[in-house]
Design an enzyme around this catalytic site. Structure first.
Site, PDB file in Angstrom:
ATOM      1  N   GLY A  17       0.804  -1.215   0.000  1.00 38.81           N
ATOM      2  CA  GLY A  17       0.000   0.000   0.000  1.00 38.81           C
ATOM      3  C   GLY A  17       0.835   1.262   0.000  1.00 38.81           C
ATOM      4  N   PRO A  21       7.199   7.390  -5.815  1.00 40.53           N
ATOM      5  CA  PRO A  21       7.161   8.276  -6.986  1.00 40.53           C
ATOM      6  C   PRO A  21       7.646   7.557  -8.243  1.00 40.53           C
ATOM      7  CG  PRO A  21       8.077   9.420  -5.088  1.00 40.53           C
ATOM      8  CD  PRO A  21       7.960   7.977  -4.701  1.00 40.53           C
ATOM      9  N   ALA A  22       6.944   7.759  -9.343  1.00 39.58           N
ATOM     10  CA  ALA A  22       7.215   7.036 -10.582  1.00 39.58           C
ATOM     11  C   ALA A  22       8.379   7.592 -11.384  1.00 39.58           C
ATOM     12  CB  ALA A  22       5.961   7.000 -11.450  1.00 39.58           C
ATOM     13  N   GLY A  24      12.452   8.545 -10.257  1.00 38.08           N
ATOM     14  CA  GLY A  24      13.447   8.708  -9.208  1.00 38.08           C
ATOM     15  C   GLY A  24      14.708   9.307  -9.785  1.00 38.08           C
ATOM     16  N   GLY A  26      18.648   8.544 -10.018  1.00 44.55           N
ATOM     17  CA  GLY A  26      19.765   7.650  -9.782  1.00 44.55           C
ATOM     18  C   GLY A  26      20.936   8.425  -9.216  1.00 44.55           C
ATOM     19  N   ASP A  54      17.646   6.773  -5.652  1.00 49.16           N
ATOM     20  CA  ASP A  54      18.149   5.410  -5.777  1.00 49.16           C
ATOM     21  C   ASP A  54      19.652   5.401  -5.522  1.00 49.16           C
ATOM     22  OD1 ASP A  54      17.306   2.565  -7.155  1.00 49.16           O
ATOM     23  OD2 ASP A  54      19.384   3.111  -7.620  1.00 49.16           O
ATOM     24  N   TYR A  59      28.398   2.662  -5.038  1.00 53.57           N
ATOM     25  CA  TYR A  59      28.598   3.897  -5.789  1.00 53.57           C
ATOM     26  C   TYR A  59      29.619   4.812  -5.114  1.00 53.57           C
ATOM     27  CZ  TYR A  59      24.205   2.551  -8.114  1.00 53.57           C
ATOM     28  OH  TYR A  59      23.226   1.887  -8.796  1.00 53.57           O
ATOM     29  N   LYS A  88      21.236  -0.536  -1.811  1.00 58.80           N
ATOM     30  CA  LYS A  88      21.454  -1.910  -2.271  1.00 58.80           C
ATOM     31  C   LYS A  88      22.645  -2.529  -1.547  1.00 58.80           C
ATOM     32  CE  LYS A  88      20.282  -0.096  -6.848  1.00 58.80           C
ATOM     33  NZ  LYS A  88      20.710   1.296  -6.635  1.00 58.80           N
ATOM     34  N   HIS A 121      21.750  -6.190  -4.919  1.00 56.30           N
ATOM     35  CA  HIS A 121      22.203  -5.495  -6.119  1.00 56.30           C
ATOM     36  C   HIS A 121      22.401  -6.458  -7.298  1.00 56.30           C
ATOM     37  CE1 HIS A 121      24.548  -1.598  -7.240  1.00 56.30           C
ATOM     38  NE2 HIS A 121      23.927  -2.100  -8.286  1.00 56.30           N
TER      39      HIS A 121
END
Length: 340
Positions: A17, A21-22, A24, A26, A54, A59, A88, A121
């Site tokens: 539920g 947000p569609a 993001g 990176g 994300d 990174y 990740k 990942h």
């Protein structure tokens, strides 16, 4: 600086539920953006209206990004509960007890009490050092194993039990791998992250994931034009240079980048583009609030599929593997997996 109201950004509803947000941002700077540049881009993106970020331990910039999150929360610029923050676990932290340590380190670096999503990942513990050449191989690398993966996933499930992450997910999976592990999960993945762009649509895998009530996050949504030189091969196709994309972009009077992002959101998954330039990351978010693609244009882009995988994963190959295709179960079987 232009502000895009986050309420205007489409939302994905996870099976819990919760809303995501569609679009993001990176945070993989690759070889062309320093951790400091990524940090500054995240700071600007929050002010522009991004609420989905994300991240990943490998990174090498989570501590810098954490500074920005802490500043934003402390100043009241944004509330933690209005953000969807992702990280990740890297391949060298799949061992017993290591997932908890990895998550704790990420929470420390990002200066958070919890994550909204935590992904595995890659589905195997095949480690390689940052920025290594694609010809390098770790002699300890092994093929995928359901038993090893599920041992890692049990640790991921424990993170949910402990409240350290609200959701868990998988990344870089294949159809055979998902069919093997999903029935074994106590806590189902809320999202699968996978490479998705107009010239690599992975439709069979895409449809299966959606049939399981799992949301899809697409990386390399622009065809990764800035990916490291070491990851390029002569047969790669540049999505944004293709006539279909360029024609549609001209019809809408926008850069081809924005057509790829519109396509992703309208198709139903969540792209995570990255840029360090304010005008670019602003446009990447704003474009999904206006001037949608037509059904005909969506159909034209559907026809661009040509199997153009860009993130091949050569460095994860194990001794005896033939080439990168062995990582992706391209023959549709589990013939190369470890059965131990």
């Amino acid at each position: 600086m232009e502000f895009i109201d986050p309420a205007k950004i489409p939302q994905r509803t996870l099976y819990t539920g919760a809303k995501m947000p569609a679009v993001g941002m990176g945070t993989f700077g690759s070889d062309h953006a320093t951790p400091e540049q990524v940090r500054d881009a995240v700071r600007g993106a929050i002010r522009v209206g991004y609420r989905h970020f994300d991240c990943a331990a490998c990174y090498g910039n989570e501590d810098q990004i954490g500074e920005v999150f802490a500043e934003a929360f402390q100043s009241g610029e944004v509330k933690r509960e209005d953000m969807f923050i992702v990280s990740k676990v890297w391949n060298d932290m799949h061992g017993k007890g290591d997932v908890l340590l990895a998550c704790a380190r990420t929470l420390r670096d990002l200066q958070l009490d919890y994550l909204d999503m935590y992904y595995v990942h890659w589905p195997f513990p095949n480690y390689h050092p940052p920025k290594c050449d694609v010809t390098e191989r770790n002699p300890n690398s092994k093929p995928f194993s359901v038993k090893r993966f599920m041992a890692t996933w049990r640790q991921m499930e424990r993170l949910v039990d402990m409240g350290l992450t609200k959701h868990i997910g998988m990344s870089n999976m294949t159809l055979p791998k998902l069919k093997a592990v999903l029935p074994l999960c106590r806590v189902k993945p809320a999202c699968i992250e996978m490479e998705l762009h107009p010239c690599f649509q992975q439709q069979e895998l895409y449809d299966y994931i959606r049939s399981q009530g799992i949301e899809i996050v697409g990386f390399c949504p622009l065809g990764s034009p800035d990916r490291p030189e070491r990851d390029r091969t002569p047969e790669d196709v540049a999505d944004l240079q293709q006539p279909v994309i360029r024609k549609i972009a001209e019809a809408h009077g926008v850069h081809p980048v924005l057509i790829a992002i519109k396509w992703a959101v309208q198709k139903g998954h969540t792209p995570i583009p990255f840029s360090i330039k304010e005008k670019n990351y602003t446009a990447n978010l704003k474009c999904v609030t206006e001037d949608p693609l037509t059904d005909e244009e969506m159909e034209e882009i559907r026809g661009m599929e040509c199997g153009n995988r860009l993130v091949k994963g050569q460095v994860f190959l194990w001794p005896g593997a033939t080439d990168w295709r062995d990582l992706w179960d391209e023959d549709g079987t589990d013939a190369l997996w470890d059965k131990d």
